[in-house]
Every structure is written in structure tokens, then in C-alpha cells.
Design a protein around this motif. Structure first.
Motif, PDB file in Angstrom:
ATOM      1  N   PHE A   1     -11.136  -0.518  -2.703  1.00 54.52           N
ATOM      2  CA  PHE A   1      -9.923   0.170  -3.134  1.00 54.52           C
ATOM      3  C   PHE A   1      -9.724   0.005  -4.641  1.00 54.52           C
ATOM      4  CE2 PHE A   1      -5.515   1.272  -3.658  1.00 54.52           C
ATOM      5  CZ  PHE A   1      -5.289   2.233  -2.694  1.00 54.52           C
ATOM      6  N   TYR A   2      -9.895  -1.234  -5.116  1.00 57.98           N
ATOM      7  CA  TYR A   2      -9.753  -1.476  -6.552  1.00 57.98           C
ATOM      8  C   TYR A   2     -10.802  -0.676  -7.325  1.00 57.98           C
ATOM      9  CZ  TYR A   2      -9.023  -4.058 -10.910  1.00 57.98           C
ATOM     10  OH  TYR A   2      -8.741  -4.400 -12.218  1.00 57.98           O
TER      11      TYR A   2
ATOM     12  N   TYR B   1      -1.591  -3.137 -11.323  1.00 59.37           N
ATOM     13  CA  TYR B   1      -2.715  -4.067 -11.239  1.00 59.37           C
ATOM     14  C   TYR B   1      -3.798  -3.905 -12.300  1.00 59.37           C
ATOM     15  CZ  TYR B   1      -0.521  -4.368  -6.640  1.00 59.37           C
ATOM     16  OH  TYR B   1       0.392  -4.500  -5.621  1.00 59.37           O
ATOM     17  N   ILE B   2      -3.722  -2.828 -13.105  1.00 60.88           N
ATOM     18  CA  ILE B   2      -4.772  -2.618 -14.107  1.00 60.88           C
ATOM     19  C   ILE B   2      -4.201  -2.451 -15.509  1.00 60.88           C
ATOM     20  CG2 ILE B   2      -6.689  -1.124 -14.823  1.00 60.88           C
ATOM     21  CD1 ILE B   2      -7.154  -0.432 -11.878  1.00 60.88           C
ATOM     22  N   ASP B   3      -3.285  -1.511 -15.684  1.00 58.51           N
ATOM     23  CA  ASP B   3      -2.759  -1.211 -17.018  1.00 58.51           C
ATOM     24  C   ASP B   3      -1.330  -0.701 -16.868  1.00 58.51           C
ATOM     25  OD1 ASP B   3      -2.090  -0.260 -19.521  1.00 58.51           O
ATOM     26  OD2 ASP B   3      -3.970   0.823 -19.841  1.00 58.51           O
ATOM     27  N   VAL B   4      -0.378  -1.483 -17.278  1.00 55.14           N
ATOM     28  CA  VAL B   4       1.030  -1.159 -17.064  1.00 55.14           C
ATOM     29  C   VAL B   4       1.466   0.080 -17.852  1.00 55.14           C
ATOM     30  CG1 VAL B   4       1.906  -2.612 -18.952  1.00 55.14           C
ATOM     31  CG2 VAL B   4       3.356  -2.164 -16.939  1.00 55.14           C
TER      32      VAL B   4
ATOM     33  N   PHE C   1      -6.280  -0.807   1.705  1.00 50.43           N
ATOM     34  CA  PHE C   1      -5.617  -1.228   0.469  1.00 50.43           C
ATOM     35  C   PHE C   1      -5.984  -2.668   0.139  1.00 50.43           C
ATOM     36  CE2 PHE C   1      -2.075  -3.394  -1.593  1.00 50.43           C
ATOM     37  CZ  PHE C   1      -1.867  -2.590  -2.705  1.00 50.43           C
ATOM     38  N   SER C   2      -6.203  -2.902  -1.144  1.00 48.40           N
ATOM     39  CA  SER C   2      -6.488  -4.258  -1.598  1.00 48.40           C
ATOM     40  C   SER C   2      -6.223  -4.362  -3.087  1.00 48.40           C
ATOM     41  CB  SER C   2      -7.950  -4.629  -1.310  1.00 48.40           C
ATOM     42  OG  SER C   2      -8.252  -5.910  -1.849  1.00 48.40           O
TER      43      SER C   2
ATOM     44  N   LYS D   1       0.800  -1.220   0.000  1.00 49.33           N
ATOM     45  CA  LYS D   1       0.000   0.000   0.000  1.00 49.33           C
ATOM     46  C   LYS D   1       0.832   1.269   0.000  1.00 49.33           C
ATOM     47  CE  LYS D   1      -0.335   0.783   4.979  1.00 49.33           C
ATOM     48  NZ  LYS D   1       0.283   2.115   4.895  1.00 49.33           N
ATOM     49  N   ASN D   2       2.126   1.142   0.159  1.00 53.07           N
ATOM     50  CA  ASN D   2       2.988   2.297   0.407  1.00 53.07           C
ATOM     51  C   ASN D   2       3.249   3.145  -0.834  1.00 53.07           C
ATOM     52  OD1 ASN D   2       3.699   1.616   3.253  1.00 53.07           O
ATOM     53  ND2 ASN D   2       4.502  -0.217   2.247  1.00 53.07           N
ATOM     54  N   TRP D   3       3.385   4.455  -0.579  1.00 55.20           N
ATOM     55  CA  TRP D   3       3.770   5.373  -1.648  1.00 55.20           C
ATOM     56  C   TRP D   3       5.170   5.026  -2.149  1.00 55.20           C
ATOM     57  CZ3 TRP D   3       7.991   8.750  -1.824  1.00 55.20           C
ATOM     58  CH2 TRP D   3       8.020   9.591  -2.932  1.00 55.20           C
ATOM     59  N   TYR D   4       5.342   5.199  -3.453  1.00 56.45           N
ATOM     60  CA  TYR D   4       6.659   4.987  -4.045  1.00 56.45           C
ATOM     61  C   TYR D   4       6.847   6.025  -5.135  1.00 56.45           C
ATOM     62  CZ  TYR D   4      10.867   2.350  -5.126  1.00 56.45           C
ATOM     63  OH  TYR D   4      12.191   1.974  -5.265  1.00 56.45           O
ATOM     64  N   PRO D   5       8.083   6.545  -5.323  1.00 51.30           N
ATOM     65  CA  PRO D   5       8.335   7.573  -6.343  1.00 51.30           C
ATOM     66  C   PRO D   5       7.799   7.179  -7.712  1.00 51.30           C
ATOM     67  CG  PRO D   5      10.250   7.316  -4.948  1.00 51.30           C
ATOM     68  CD  PRO D   5       9.307   6.229  -4.558  1.00 51.30           C
ATOM     69  N   THR D   6       7.328   8.187  -8.443  1.00 53.77           N
ATOM     70  CA  THR D   6       6.661   7.965  -9.723  1.00 53.77           C
ATOM     71  C   THR D   6       7.423   8.600 -10.889  1.00 53.77           C
ATOM     72  OG1 THR D   6       5.284   9.886  -9.163  1.00 53.77           O
ATOM     73  CG2 THR D   6       4.347   7.704  -8.768  1.00 53.77           C
ATOM     74  N   PRO D   7       7.142   8.142 -12.117  1.00 45.28           N
ATOM     75  CA  PRO D   7       7.801   8.692 -13.301  1.00 45.28           C
ATOM     76  C   PRO D   7       7.413  10.150 -13.515  1.00 45.28           C
ATOM     77  CG  PRO D   7       6.551   6.671 -13.801  1.00 45.28           C
ATOM     78  CD  PRO D   7       6.176   7.094 -12.433  1.00 45.28           C
TER      79      PRO D   7
END
Length: 447
Positions: free
Chosen positions: A230-231, A336-339, A222-223, A183-189
Motif C-alpha cells: 500500500f505504501y 505519512y509521506i509529505d504533509v 491498508f498499511s 484506511k477510511n476516506w475522509y473529505p479533502t481540501p
């Protein structure tokens, strides 16, 4: 390098203003507060000041002007009456009849910017031009000299107060280490920038009791289950991005306010600097006081209270951001949906929950509505320098609602971060209004 931001606006004001707070004659150009604020905003854009820090700067930049006004207008409530931590002696060494407190107030905005901002030296040119403007308006040399001296003296008092708010201790805090996965935030492009101000909750607030005073309800659990709430929220963000209306894209662009967005072109990365969210709301306050034809003193009061509100709203919001440490829609949807999915707006470099725009916009709208009324209509063209706008609003709260939902249209926030952020912002604003009322600081407009 951006040297100036010209913020022009037209608006309609509905309601009755106190005659004591209206300007009896047009203000001379050397008392234009928006020009000084635009000058410090330009330097903040140049320095790429992050949103929480920008709010802090606006707070202090207006504090000197507010203090000077209270020394000469007993109808304006002293700042120490509603900010408990403010114990500074505002006494000025020069006699009151030797300077123009209004000139000193405008100059103090520039002086505080010069002394506090990383590239504050750039404001020396603005100060020099301001003095030349005063001379062109036939202001006596002795009055100019005394007014500048008073501005510097008051600025030093404000800076002394600012040094006790724990901001200077942030660099000594442990660096934030993002946790990959879950569920954690992670840096994004595209830049994968590190987290912005993870320890901002340690900065001393102005009027709210603490950073933890208005903790919002817990975010949606988160799920990754496609049947989970969440989804569903993530898919809602994804779905609206497939066929957004022109109006939804206009709204997202208008409230973008990303101090430093990056786009790629081949192997090149191009950065775009913009005004911060707090800067946008300072512009809104500036538009309002001009269209309301408020006196100089009342205008300073509104702008200073907006700066205070911004600072407290960011402290409250950032406390929760790094508590819940929520994943951004971009990260979740890519996993989880669209890379290949990308949001319309560039994802800011800090956790998702709650929405900063929701918190600060609703806090600002609550305080401005108290001061100027619930039905204050205006046109906002703050984003024209960035190729967007203008947009018209029937009230500050309508603008706050639009600012909040803009982050959903832009693909960078889930709905619960917006809805619960709205509530948190209104709580912050209501607390500030309650304390203003207790200090006998009355509205400038009756509905």
C-alpha cells in the motif's frame, strides 16, 4: 452561467457500416441530436449535478427519443426487450401520420431535461428556439404542434418509469458520516465537501442484475509500513507527481471532468464548473455517430445505449466505493509521506476504490466497440470549452485506457483502483452487450 456547450469534432472511421444505418442524405439542422444534448448538459453544469446523477439523467433524457424511434422503425429493438424492469406502454395517442417522430425525439430530450433537472426551466428558451428553427425550415404548424404534443406525452411516460428507480428515496437515507483515521476516506481540501451519493447503490440499474453483480477484487490492504504494498502504491503516486511529463499532465487535464473544482486565491475561493465524466462519454458517442454518418434512428440508438451504460456503470462502481471506503492518495500522502503535497487534479469528494473513470470508461468503450467496431478512430475535442484538447484515439478502448491512467497522473487514484476498475467496467459492458445480443440488437458496424 454557462448557457451553451459547443462540442465539435473531427474523426476517422475505419470499417464497414451497414448501409441501412447510414444517412442517405445530410441531416437537416433541426434533427441535430448533439445540440439538444449540449443544452441539457449546460443546465447540468449550471446545477453542478454530481457524476452518478448526471449519468442517470443522460439515461432518461435519451429514453424518450429511443422509444419514439422504435414506434416508427421496426428494425430498432424496443427498450423493453433488454430492460426487464421497463413495463411502460409506449403507445402514443396521436396518429403516426400527424407528427414527425424525429422532431418529437429531439424535443423530448429538451422536455425531459426541463421536467427533471433542478433548473430545467432554463430549457424553455431552448424549446422556444427549437420551434422557431422548425418554422424557419418550413415545417407545417400542425406537424410542429403534434410533434411537441407527442414529445411531451412520451416524456411523461419516461418520467413515470424514472420515479420507480428509488432515486427519490435517497434524501430520506441516513447522512454519511466519515470516519477519521486509518484506511477510511475522509473529505479533502480545499472545500472538504461531504461524500457524494453514498447510497447510490440503492438506485435501480437498467440492464445489470444488481449493484453487487460485479464486485471487484479486494483493494490492496491498508498499511502505513514503508515496506508494504500500500505504501509502495502511495509513493508511486507521489513520485510521478514530482516530475510529470507534459504529455502526462495533458492527459490528466483532458480527462479531469470535475463538475465543480475549487481553487483558492488568498482568502478567496473560486469555483470552476465542468462537464461530468458521463457527459464526456456522451460527447464521444455523439462524435462517433456523426463521423460514421449514421441515420437519425441509429444515432439515437447509440446515444441511448451509452446513457444506459453510464447509469449502470456508476451504480456498480458506487456500490464498491462505499463498501471499501478507501482513503485517497492526498490524505495518505499528507499523513505519512509529505504533509505539504498536493495532487495535480483536485481530489473528488468520495472514496477512492475503484476509479470511477476506469469503470465507466471501460464499460462505455466495451458497448461502443460492440456497436461501432473495435478499430473506430476519432478525434475528441470535448474539452476545448475548458481550454484542453483535442486528442486523437485509434479506438474506444484506447481512450478508456487513457482515461483510466489519467487519474494516476492527476494524483487522485492508486494503481489498483485503476486496474481493478478497468476490469469491473469491462465486466459491466460485457454483461450489457450479452443482453443486447440476446435481444437481437446487432452491431451497426462490422470490423
Amino acid at each position: 452561467m454557462i448557457k451553451r456547450i459547443l462540442i465539435l469534432a473531427s474523426a476517422i472511421i475505419i470499417g464497414q457500416f451497414s448501409h441501412a444505418q447510414q444517412a442517405k442524405t445530410p441531416q437537416p439542422d433541426y434533427l441535430a441530436l448533439d445540440k439538444a444534448i449540449n443544452s441539457v448538459s449546460a443546465v447540468m453544469i449550471h446545477d453542478v449535478v454530481n457524476p452518478p446523477a448526471a449519468a442517470r439523467y443522460y439515461n432518461y433524457f435519451m429514453m424518450g427519443a429511443y422509444n419514439l424511434v422504435t414506434l416508427h422503425n421496426k428494425d430498432i429493438v424496443p427498450i423493453g426487450n433488454f430492460i426487464k424492469s421497463y413495463k411502460i406502454d409506449n403507445t402514443i395517442s396521436l396518429p403516426a401520420n400527424s407528427y414527425d417522430y424525429r422532431i418529437a425525439a429531439v424535443y423530448s430530450i429538451l422536455e425531459l431535461g426541463k421536467q427533471m433537472l433542478p433548473s430545467g426551466f432554463m430549457l424553455q428558451d431552448d424549446e422556444d428556439k427549437y420551434i422557431e428553427l422548425l418554422k424557419k425550415n418550413n415545417i407545417a404548424e400542425a406537424v410542429i404542434k403534434s410533434s411537441v404534443a407527442v414529445a411531451v406525452e412520451m416524456s411523461n411516460k419516461v418520467i413515470a418509469f424514472s420515479r420507480s428507480d428509488n432515486y427519490n428515496r435517497l434524501s430520506g437515507k441516513l447522512r454519511y458520516t466519515p470516519v477519521k483515521g486509518g484506511k477510511n476516506w475522509y473529505p479533502t481540501p480545499p472545500m472538504y465537501m461531504e461524500a457524494v451519493e453514498p447510497n447510490w447503490k440503492t438506485v435501480r440499474p437498467m440492464m445489470i442484475d444488481s449493484a453487487q453483480q460485479f464486485i471487484p477484487v479486494r483493494p490492496t490492504p491498508f498499511s502505513t509500513d514503508s515496506t508494504s504494498e500500500f505504501y509502495r502504491q502511495a509513493y508511486e503516486v507521489y513520485k510521478i507527481s514530482q516530475h510529470p511529463s507534459t504529455e502526462q499532465l495533458n492527459i490528466a487535464s483532458f480527462w479531469d471532468c470535475n463538475p465543480f473544482a475549487v481553487t483558492t486565491s488568498g482568502h478567496m475561493m473560486i469555483g470552476f464548473k465542468k462537464i461530468s465524466p458521463g457527459g464526456h462519454w456522451m460527447n464521444i458517442a455523439g462524435i462517433a455517430v456523426k463521423k460514421a454518418n449514421l441515420s437519425f434512428d441509429a444515432s439515437v440508438q447509440v446515444l441511448a445505449l451509452e446513457g444506459i451504460t453510464l447509469m449502470d456503470a456508476f451504480i456498480s462502481c458506487w456500490d464498491e466505493k462505499y463498501r471499501s471506503n478507501g482513503i485517497r492518495p492526498e490524505t495518505y500522502i499528507n499523513r505519512y509521506i509529505d504533509v505539504k503535497w498536493m495532487p495535480f487534479l483536485q481530489t473528488p469528494p468520495f472514496p477512492e476504490y475503484p476509479s470511477g473513470h476506469a469503470v465507466l470508461s471501460n464499460a462505455s468503450a466495451t458497448v461502443l466497440s460492440y456497436l461501432l467496431g473495435d478499430h473506430f478512430a476519432y478525434a475528441d475535442d470535448s474539452e476545448i470549452p475548458y481550454g484542453v484538447g483535442p486528442r486523437s484515439f485509434k479506438s474506444f478502448m484506447q481512450a478508456a485506457e487513457e482515461a483510466s491512467v489519467s487519474r494516476f497522473y492527476g494524483g487522485i487514484h492508486f494503481k489498483d483502483a485503476i486496474e481493478n476498475g478497468n476490469s469491473q467496467g469491462r465486466q459491466v459492458g460485457a454483461d450489457i452487450v450479452k443482453k443486447l445480443k440476446a435481444a437481437q440488437l446487432k452491431p451497426l458496424m462490422s470490423n
